[in-house]
Scaffold this active site. Structure first.
Site, PDB file in Angstrom:
ATOM      1  NE  ARG A  19      -4.060  -1.965   0.641  1.00  0.00           N
ATOM      2  CZ  ARG A  19      -4.073  -3.189   0.094  1.00  0.00           C
ATOM      3  NH1 ARG A  19      -3.093  -3.566  -0.710  1.00  0.00           N
ATOM      4  NH2 ARG A  19      -5.050  -4.028   0.357  1.00  0.00           N
ATOM      5  CG  HIS A  44      19.197  -7.899  -0.274  1.00  0.00           C
ATOM      6  ND1 HIS A  44      19.628  -9.188  -0.477  1.00  0.00           N
ATOM      7  CD2 HIS A  44      19.480  -7.239  -1.428  1.00  0.00           C
ATOM      8  CE1 HIS A  44      20.149  -9.307  -1.683  1.00  0.00           C
ATOM      9  NE2 HIS A  44      20.052  -8.126  -2.280  1.00  0.00           N
ATOM     10  NE  ARG A  46      16.508  -9.039  -3.894  1.00  0.00           N
ATOM     11  CZ  ARG A  46      16.482  -9.583  -2.671  1.00  0.00           C
ATOM     12  NH1 ARG A  46      15.876  -8.942  -1.691  1.00  0.00           N
ATOM     13  NH2 ARG A  46      17.057 -10.755  -2.441  1.00  0.00           N
ATOM     14  CG  HIS A  51      12.050  -6.992  -0.803  1.00  0.00           C
ATOM     15  ND1 HIS A  51      12.958  -7.941  -1.201  1.00  0.00           N
ATOM     16  CD2 HIS A  51      10.836  -7.480  -1.169  1.00  0.00           C
ATOM     17  CE1 HIS A  51      12.326  -8.957  -1.775  1.00  0.00           C
ATOM     18  NE2 HIS A  51      11.051  -8.693  -1.766  1.00  0.00           N
ATOM     19  CD  GLU A  76      21.141  -9.843   3.027  1.00  0.00           C
ATOM     20  OE1 GLU A  76      21.920 -10.482   3.771  1.00  0.00           O
ATOM     21  OE2 GLU A  76      20.034 -10.276   2.672  1.00  0.00           O
ATOM     22  CG  HIS A 200      17.796 -17.891   2.228  1.00  0.00           C
ATOM     23  ND1 HIS A 200      17.804 -16.597   1.745  1.00  0.00           N
ATOM     24  CD2 HIS A 200      16.839 -18.537   1.532  1.00  0.00           C
ATOM     25  CE1 HIS A 200      16.910 -16.471   0.781  1.00  0.00           C
ATOM     26  NE2 HIS A 200      16.297 -17.632   0.636  1.00  0.00           N
ATOM     27  CG  ASP A 201      14.245 -20.432   3.382  1.00  0.00           C
ATOM     28  OD1 ASP A 201      13.538 -19.418   3.522  1.00  0.00           O
ATOM     29  OD2 ASP A 201      14.473 -20.954   2.278  1.00  0.00           O
ATOM     30  CG  HIS A 224       9.956 -15.850   4.699  1.00  0.00           C
ATOM     31  ND1 HIS A 224       9.038 -15.166   3.937  1.00  0.00           N
ATOM     32  CD2 HIS A 224       9.420 -17.078   4.933  1.00  0.00           C
ATOM     33  CE1 HIS A 224       7.999 -15.944   3.703  1.00  0.00           C
ATOM     34  NE2 HIS A 224       8.208 -17.106   4.297  1.00  0.00           N
TER      35      HIS A 224
END
Length: 250
Positions: A19, A44, A46, A51, A76, A200-201, A224
């Site tokens: 939004r 991060h 981009r 993001h 990063e 990561h994950d 995440h």
């Protein structure tokens, strides 16, 4: 020492960006994470700003400097020139170099250190002139030659790409195999004098085995999984849950 927890704010920024509104606030949730004992914040940025936005970086830098000076800012990304300008402007305590193509949804592999020897050498030299710690994204494969190149290029740490390990959430036998590969890679890195981060994950469920296998793990960067956890438990309690999973006393 238990691994430190750096909270990646990208997933929060992605929710905000659905939004044209200022919530959820990236800095407000970053503050809650730091108040709950996180050791730092990661972003991060981009090129398409899908993001975290470039305008977020100064506010995060100011939050850490003004209220949480004992914590760290980790930025990063792929080291193209605009990224390097952001680094020069905001001077994070740590820069994590990631081999992302702009079209990638998220990071999904480590560097080919042989192929990118010249690129990384030039970039790391520039970052060292800024006086920054440099971490480089590395696959969880025990490749001594590649890690030696990373060390010789001047990297301080590697960040183990733990995506394949996290992807084994429903396959315990494969998770054990992937964990051992990560552990062997970390063992080589330590022998070479490199520090080891991971990301990561990673989740509350799979972190304890990772920190048990890699007892000298410096830091985990989690976005995440922690953000998903926070939808159920709230940001502060999720940070405490992840800190416990890292072996920290909370």
């Amino acid at each position: 020492m238990p691994a430190k927890l750096s909270v990646n704010l990208n997933a929060i920024a992605m929710l905000r960006n659905r939004r044209d509104l200022p919530w959820p606030s990236v800095t407000a949730l970053g503050r809650i994470a730091l108040e709950a004992g996180a050791s730092g914040l990661t972003v991060h940025p981009r090129p398409d700003q899908r993001h975290v936005r470039f305008s977020d970086l100064g506010m995060i830098r100011s939050l850490i400097d003004s209220e949480f000076s004992s914590t760290e800012f980790n930025i990063e990304g792929f080291p193209e020139e605009n990224f390097m300008c952001l680094i020069d402007e905001h001077r994070p305590e740590q820069v994590t170099l990631v081999p992302d193509d702009p079209s990638q949804a998220t990071s999904d592999h480590g560097w080919d250190f042989r192929k990118n020897h010249n690129l990384l050498g030039n970039i790391i030299e520039r970052l060292k002139k800024f006086g920054l710690r440099v971490s480089v994204f590395a696959d969880g494969e025990p490749d001594r030659e590649s890690l030696t190149i990373a060390r010789d290029l001047g990297a301080d740490r590697i960040e183990l790409y733990t995506g394949p390990y996290g992807g084994c959430y429903d396959n315990p036998a494969e998770a054990v195999r992937m964990l051992e590969l990560l552990g062997e890679t970390a063992d080589i890195a330590f022998e070479l004098g490199l520090g080891v981060n991971a990301g990561h994950d990673l989740t509350v469920a799979n972190l304890p085995a990772l920190v048990a296998r890699i007892s000298r793990l410096e830091e985990v960067s989690i976005g995440h999984g922690l953000t998903a956890d926070a939808l159920e438990y709230g940001m502060a309690e999720s940070v405490r849950r992840f800190r416990r999973a890292c072996g920290q006393e909370v």
